[in-house]
Design a protein around this motif. Sequence first.
Motif, PDB file in Angstrom:
ATOM      1  N   TYR A 131     -21.508  -9.122 -11.538  1.00  0.00           N
ATOM      2  CA  TYR A 131     -20.544  -9.818 -10.698  1.00  0.00           C
ATOM      3  C   TYR A 131     -20.337  -9.174  -9.326  1.00  0.00           C
ATOM      4  O   TYR A 131     -19.891  -9.837  -8.398  1.00  0.00           O
ATOM      5  CB  TYR A 131     -19.179  -9.866 -11.396  1.00  0.00           C
ATOM      6  N   ARG A 132     -20.622  -7.884  -9.186  1.00  0.00           N
ATOM      7  CA  ARG A 132     -20.328  -7.172  -7.947  1.00  0.00           C
ATOM      8  C   ARG A 132     -21.542  -6.376  -7.515  1.00  0.00           C
ATOM      9  O   ARG A 132     -22.364  -5.979  -8.346  1.00  0.00           O
ATOM     10  CB  ARG A 132     -19.137  -6.220  -8.150  1.00  0.00           C
ATOM     11  N   ARG A 133     -21.630  -6.104  -6.213  1.00  0.00           N
ATOM     12  CA  ARG A 133     -22.768  -5.326  -5.724  1.00  0.00           C
ATOM     13  C   ARG A 133     -22.347  -3.997  -5.113  1.00  0.00           C
ATOM     14  O   ARG A 133     -23.149  -3.073  -5.045  1.00  0.00           O
ATOM     15  CB  ARG A 133     -23.564  -6.130  -4.698  1.00  0.00           C
ATOM     16  N   HIS A 134     -21.089  -3.874  -4.647  1.00  0.00           N
ATOM     17  CA  HIS A 134     -20.696  -2.672  -3.917  1.00  0.00           C
ATOM     18  C   HIS A 134     -19.179  -2.606  -3.855  1.00  0.00           C
ATOM     19  O   HIS A 134     -18.498  -3.636  -3.861  1.00  0.00           O
ATOM     20  CB  HIS A 134     -21.264  -2.707  -2.491  1.00  0.00           C
ATOM     21  N   GLY A 135     -18.667  -1.383  -3.806  1.00  0.00           N
ATOM     22  CA  GLY A 135     -17.240  -1.182  -3.615  1.00  0.00           C
ATOM     23  C   GLY A 135     -16.986  -0.073  -2.611  1.00  0.00           C
ATOM     24  O   GLY A 135     -17.792   0.858  -2.480  1.00  0.00           O
ATOM     25  N   ASP A 136     -15.888  -0.187  -1.891  1.00  0.00           N
ATOM     26  CA  ASP A 136     -15.497   0.814  -0.893  1.00  0.00           C
ATOM     27  C   ASP A 136     -14.061   1.212  -1.201  1.00  0.00           C
ATOM     28  O   ASP A 136     -13.128   0.429  -1.004  1.00  0.00           O
ATOM     29  CB  ASP A 136     -15.614   0.209   0.507  1.00  0.00           C
ATOM     30  N   ASP A 137     -13.889   2.455  -1.707  1.00  0.00           N
ATOM     31  CA  ASP A 137     -12.597   2.878  -2.249  1.00  0.00           C
ATOM     32  C   ASP A 137     -11.901   3.919  -1.380  1.00  0.00           C
ATOM     33  O   ASP A 137     -12.563   4.653  -0.620  1.00  0.00           O
ATOM     34  CB  ASP A 137     -12.771   3.483  -3.645  1.00  0.00           C
ATOM     35  N   ARG A 138     -10.580   3.985  -1.546  1.00  0.00           N
ATOM     36  CA  ARG A 138      -9.755   5.008  -0.913  1.00  0.00           C
ATOM     37  C   ARG A 138      -8.663   5.434  -1.883  1.00  0.00           C
ATOM     38  O   ARG A 138      -8.234   4.654  -2.738  1.00  0.00           O
ATOM     39  CB  ARG A 138      -9.076   4.459   0.357  1.00  0.00           C
ATOM     40  N   VAL A 139      -8.170   6.651  -1.708  1.00  0.00           N
ATOM     41  CA  VAL A 139      -6.960   7.122  -2.375  1.00  0.00           C
ATOM     42  C   VAL A 139      -5.810   6.993  -1.385  1.00  0.00           C
ATOM     43  O   VAL A 139      -5.925   7.434  -0.237  1.00  0.00           O
ATOM     44  CB  VAL A 139      -7.114   8.580  -2.843  1.00  0.00           C
ATOM     45  N   LEU A 140      -4.720   6.380  -1.821  1.00  0.00           N
ATOM     46  CA  LEU A 140      -3.588   6.110  -0.943  1.00  0.00           C
ATOM     47  C   LEU A 140      -2.328   6.809  -1.444  1.00  0.00           C
ATOM     48  O   LEU A 140      -2.072   6.865  -2.649  1.00  0.00           O
ATOM     49  CB  LEU A 140      -3.309   4.604  -0.860  1.00  0.00           C
ATOM     50  N   ILE A 141      -1.528   7.295  -0.493  1.00  0.00           N
ATOM     51  CA  ILE A 141      -0.228   7.908  -0.778  1.00  0.00           C
ATOM     52  C   ILE A 141       0.855   6.939  -0.317  1.00  0.00           C
ATOM     53  O   ILE A 141       0.845   6.501   0.832  1.00  0.00           O
ATOM     54  CB  ILE A 141      -0.082   9.250  -0.041  1.00  0.00           C
ATOM     55  N   PRO A 142       1.804   6.578  -1.183  1.00  0.00           N
ATOM     56  CA  PRO A 142       2.803   5.592  -0.790  1.00  0.00           C
ATOM     57  C   PRO A 142       3.893   6.197   0.091  1.00  0.00           C
ATOM     58  O   PRO A 142       4.206   7.392  -0.005  1.00  0.00           O
ATOM     59  CB  PRO A 142       3.401   5.163  -2.132  1.00  0.00           C
ATOM     60  N   ALA A 143       4.479   5.359   0.936  1.00  0.00           N
ATOM     61  CA  ALA A 143       5.733   5.741   1.576  1.00  0.00           C
ATOM     62  C   ALA A 143       6.755   5.968   0.472  1.00  0.00           C
ATOM     63  O   ALA A 143       6.766   5.259  -0.538  1.00  0.00           O
ATOM     64  CB  ALA A 143       6.207   4.647   2.523  1.00  0.00           C
ATOM     65  N   PRO A 144       7.635   6.957   0.599  1.00  0.00           N
ATOM     66  CA  PRO A 144       8.541   7.289  -0.508  1.00  0.00           C
ATOM     67  C   PRO A 144       9.471   6.155  -0.907  1.00  0.00           C
ATOM     68  O   PRO A 144       9.925   6.094  -2.047  1.00  0.00           O
ATOM     69  CB  PRO A 144       9.325   8.496   0.018  1.00  0.00           C
ATOM     70  N   TRP A 145       9.736   5.222   0.022  1.00  0.00           N
ATOM     71  CA  TRP A 145      10.637   4.111  -0.269  1.00  0.00           C
ATOM     72  C   TRP A 145       9.933   2.886  -0.834  1.00  0.00           C
ATOM     73  O   TRP A 145      10.556   1.888  -1.168  1.00  0.00           O
ATOM     74  CB  TRP A 145      11.399   3.699   0.992  1.00  0.00           C
ATOM     75  N   MET A 146       8.622   2.952  -0.980  1.00  0.00           N
ATOM     76  CA  MET A 146       7.869   1.807  -1.489  1.00  0.00           C
ATOM     77  C   MET A 146       8.093   1.639  -2.995  1.00  0.00           C
ATOM     78  O   MET A 146       8.037   2.606  -3.753  1.00  0.00           O
ATOM     79  CB  MET A 146       6.382   2.029  -1.210  1.00  0.00           C
TER      80      MET A 146
END
Length: 258
Positions: free
Chosen positions: A109-124
Motif C-alpha cells: 500500500y505504501r512506498r515511502h515515509g518521512d518521519d519526525r519526532v515532535l515535542i508538544p507545546a506544554p498547553w497542547m
Amino acid sequence: MDDGPNESPNDSPNEKVYIHEFIDIIGHNRANYMHHMTANWSPIAQDERHQLCYGVWGVVGTTRGWPEVVNIWEEDGFPGLSSSFEHEFNHPSLQDPKLAKWWAEAANYRRHGDDRVLIPAPWMPTIEQLCAAGTSGETYAHEQVHVAPGTSRDFLEAVAQEAIAAYEPFGWQLVGAWETAMVNESECFLLWAIPTWAQWGEGEAGEHSDAKLGAWRRHTYDLATDWHRFLLVDAPLSPMRTGRQPSRDDRHEGWDDA
C-alpha cells in the motif's frame, strides 16, 4: 510562558512525545493503508508499546502532493519512545519479528515515509483529552512552519498569544502545536480542527479581510522563513472522528496478528 489562552485541560503540562509521518501511497490504496494502520497496527502498538494513535488522515491533494497520508502517534515521553525503539530494533532484522506479516501487507500500500519526532507545546491537549472533549473536524488545517534556528519555542508562544484568538471567530480550534526534535529548533507543526468546509473557506478569506487575522499573518512574516498549510480529512477510524482508539474489533474478517 504562562499556560496561554489554550491552556491544557488538566493541571499538568503535556509531557508526551509524538511521531509524525508523511506517507506516500501506491496507486488507489489509500483507504487500504489507513485501515491497515488503524485497525491492524494500532491495537498492537497500544498493547505492546502504550503508543496511542493521535490521528490518521488523508491529505487533500489540491493542497499538497497526492496520494498521501499523515499519521501522528502519541508516546509516553522520551522514555516511552526509547522503549518503543528498543522493542522494534533489538533484533538482527531491525524489525519486530512478530510484525513481519503486518509489514509485508503494508508494503502493498505504501512506498515511502518521512518521519519526525515532535515535542508538544506544554498547553497542547493529549489525544485522550481531545476525545473526551468530543473535538473533531470536517477538515483539518495542517501547517508545517520553518523558523530561524533556535526560535521554535518563541514561535509556539506567539501562536498561543495571538493565533488562537485570531482564528477562534472562524471556528478553527488549535488541537496540535509541536516543535521538531533532533534538529536546530527550526521547525514547528500546527494542527487546526475545523468544524465545516465553509469555515475553512471563511478562515482563508479572513486572512485578507479580517483585521486581527491579517495582523497575525503579517506578524508571521517576521517569525517564519517558510510556511505551508495543507488540508487533511480523518480516516474512518481516526480517534477524533470516532472518539476512541482503534481496536481489534475494527478489523476486516480474516485478519489476525499471527
